[in-house]
Scaffold this motif. Sequence first.
Motif, PDB file in Angstrom:
ATOM      1  N   TYR A   1      29.917  76.127 -24.935  1.00  0.00           N
ATOM      2  CA  TYR A   1      30.852  76.819 -24.053  1.00  0.00           C
ATOM      3  C   TYR A   1      30.754  76.391 -22.587  1.00  0.00           C
TER       4      TYR A   1
ATOM      5  N   ALA B   1      36.402  78.366 -16.440  1.00  0.00           N
ATOM      6  CA  ALA B   1      36.775  79.782 -16.584  1.00  0.00           C
ATOM      7  C   ALA B   1      37.860  79.933 -17.655  1.00  0.00           C
ATOM      8  N   LEU B   2      38.830  79.027 -17.643  1.00  0.00           N
ATOM      9  CA  LEU B   2      39.907  79.107 -18.638  1.00  0.00           C
ATOM     10  C   LEU B   2      39.376  78.837 -20.043  1.00  0.00           C
TER      11      LEU B   2
ATOM     12  N   ARG C   1      36.409  79.577 -21.107  1.00  0.00           N
ATOM     13  CA  ARG C   1      35.683  80.777 -21.552  1.00  0.00           C
ATOM     14  C   ARG C   1      36.625  81.814 -22.148  1.00  0.00           C
ATOM     15  N   ARG C   2      37.874  81.800 -21.653  1.00  0.00           N
ATOM     16  CA  ARG C   2      38.820  82.794 -22.182  1.00  0.00           C
ATOM     17  C   ARG C   2      39.292  82.427 -23.586  1.00  0.00           C
TER      18      ARG C   2
END
Lengths: 225, 295
Positions: free
Chosen positions: A48, A74-75, A77-78
């Motif tokens: 991740y 960050a994207l 992780r979503r």
Amino acid sequence: MIELDDVGYSYGGGELLSHVSVRLAPGSFHFLTGPSGAGKTTLLKLCYGALTPTSGVVRAFDGDLRGLDRGQTALLRRRMGVVHQDCRFLDHLPLADNIALPLIVSGRDMAQESANLKELMGWVGLTARADARPPELSGGERQRAALARAVILSPDVVLADEPTGNVDWEMSMRLLTLLVELNKMGKTVLIASHDLGLIRAAKSQVQARVLRISNRQLQLAGADL
Amino acid sequence: MLRTVLIGDTQADRVVPPSGFTAQLTLFASGAMAFLAVFALALSLASGRLADRWASELARSATLRITAPEDQVAAQTEVALRILRQTPGVARARALSKQEQATLLAPWFGPGLDLDALPVPQLIEVKEDEQGYDAAGLRLRLSAEVPGAVLDDHTRWRKPLVDAANSLRRLGWISILLIGGAMAAMITLAANAALAANAQVIEVLRLVGAHDSYIAGAFVRRFTLRAFIGAGIGVVLGLAGVLLLPEASDEGGFLTGLGFHGFSWLWPLLIPLLGGAVAFAATGLAARRRLKELS
Ligand SMILES: Nc1ncnc2c1ncn2[C@@H]1O[C@H](COP(=O)(O)OP(=O)(O)OP(=O)(O)O)[C@@H](O)[C@H]1O
Ligand SMILES: [Mg+2]
């Protein structure tokens, strides 16, 4: 979906993983096992994007993770639901907000998502605990909350690090059932665990492959399980 | 990001725990700084007013008074005018007409005054240029050639005072800048402390896919709002202090004039906005730097 290509990871002096290659196909169910300190958590972190491999390539959703900046991470992780080994929460927020955190930080309209959140909390059996603060929860409640938080954005991949780490057998089975359900919904699931009983139980419910880390290598574990 | 500061995002604000001492520190620092800024502002506005008033009096003409027997007045006036025109630093010299002198005297003698019946001295209006003239030299020359002339340049002594008032005004503005800088420094320290104390929170937020700008925004809004509120309280207290100063009076000079007049009352209202802006910038910088370190 997630692909490790000849990945090596070293820190300080020691090499933890070397020449690790594996491909998690969409909709597959994998266990990752191995002795404590073998590098299971490290391998998940590589998946991740929390760690960068010292050699080789990690790809997720057909993209090389090496070039990602923080915004892109960050994207990423979503799109991946991660259950962390130590299930960290924001202790000042009630449980419901902690589970909804991925929705909140991605700017979703919470009014629209409240039905979704209620349903999910019912699914993990935490409806009655919605207003409790994380420090007040039992270990099993924390594990379930962590799982709920991991899947609230409906990610394609669920990575769970010792999701049954500190719960009794009955609770382990409940959590496993939840993960199997997620897999039946089409999600790719990878569970790091050294609980062989859990893995055996899972094999009776789902087509699961077992990967084992030993001597810095990743191997497909045989039928001895 | 500015838009979200103004409109607010209550969901995002809650993800940052309500921190204890950094909140009080920010509130107190911005309150104290705003309080001081009110006085620095009052000081520079008051000294500015003083400098302007004195400077405009300076700019007014000096007067040359010619007191002489009636038959010599015209001749001495001629000579005085000639001398004045030759004097470097004198921009203009003009003998006042009988009519103008009558107007000047009207407050004392009433209208309809017949100047011919009175031995009124002839007045000459003298305007200085930028450099100014050498008053002592001029007096010397006048005393030799125009015995009845008296040069009245009583406003000149105020020149050093005007300079002083202007320096005070500058000092006031410098103080305001320093106060802003000190406030930025303190808020930066408080923000850094809050960011350090919340390293865990930041990590969790990142793990669930929060963008750095989102995390920074939550902190920035917190601190901007606190600085704004603190500065608002400081300004109210500072203005109360200024109001309690004695009323300005005409001869009151400097100390009693240290208040706000008319529209200048609006100036202190800018202080909370500036305080908020300072906090916004300081916290934004601190957060961006900190988030870069915590990768
Ligand atoms: N960057 C690093 N610096 C120092 N040590 C590290 C680093 N990364 C990993 N390690 C070490 O590597 C080992 C493997 O860690 P990891 O958490 O991946 O093991 P694990 O298989 O998840 O163990 P467990 O079953 O106990 O959770 C540990 O001994 C850890 O201390
Ligand atoms: Mg581990």
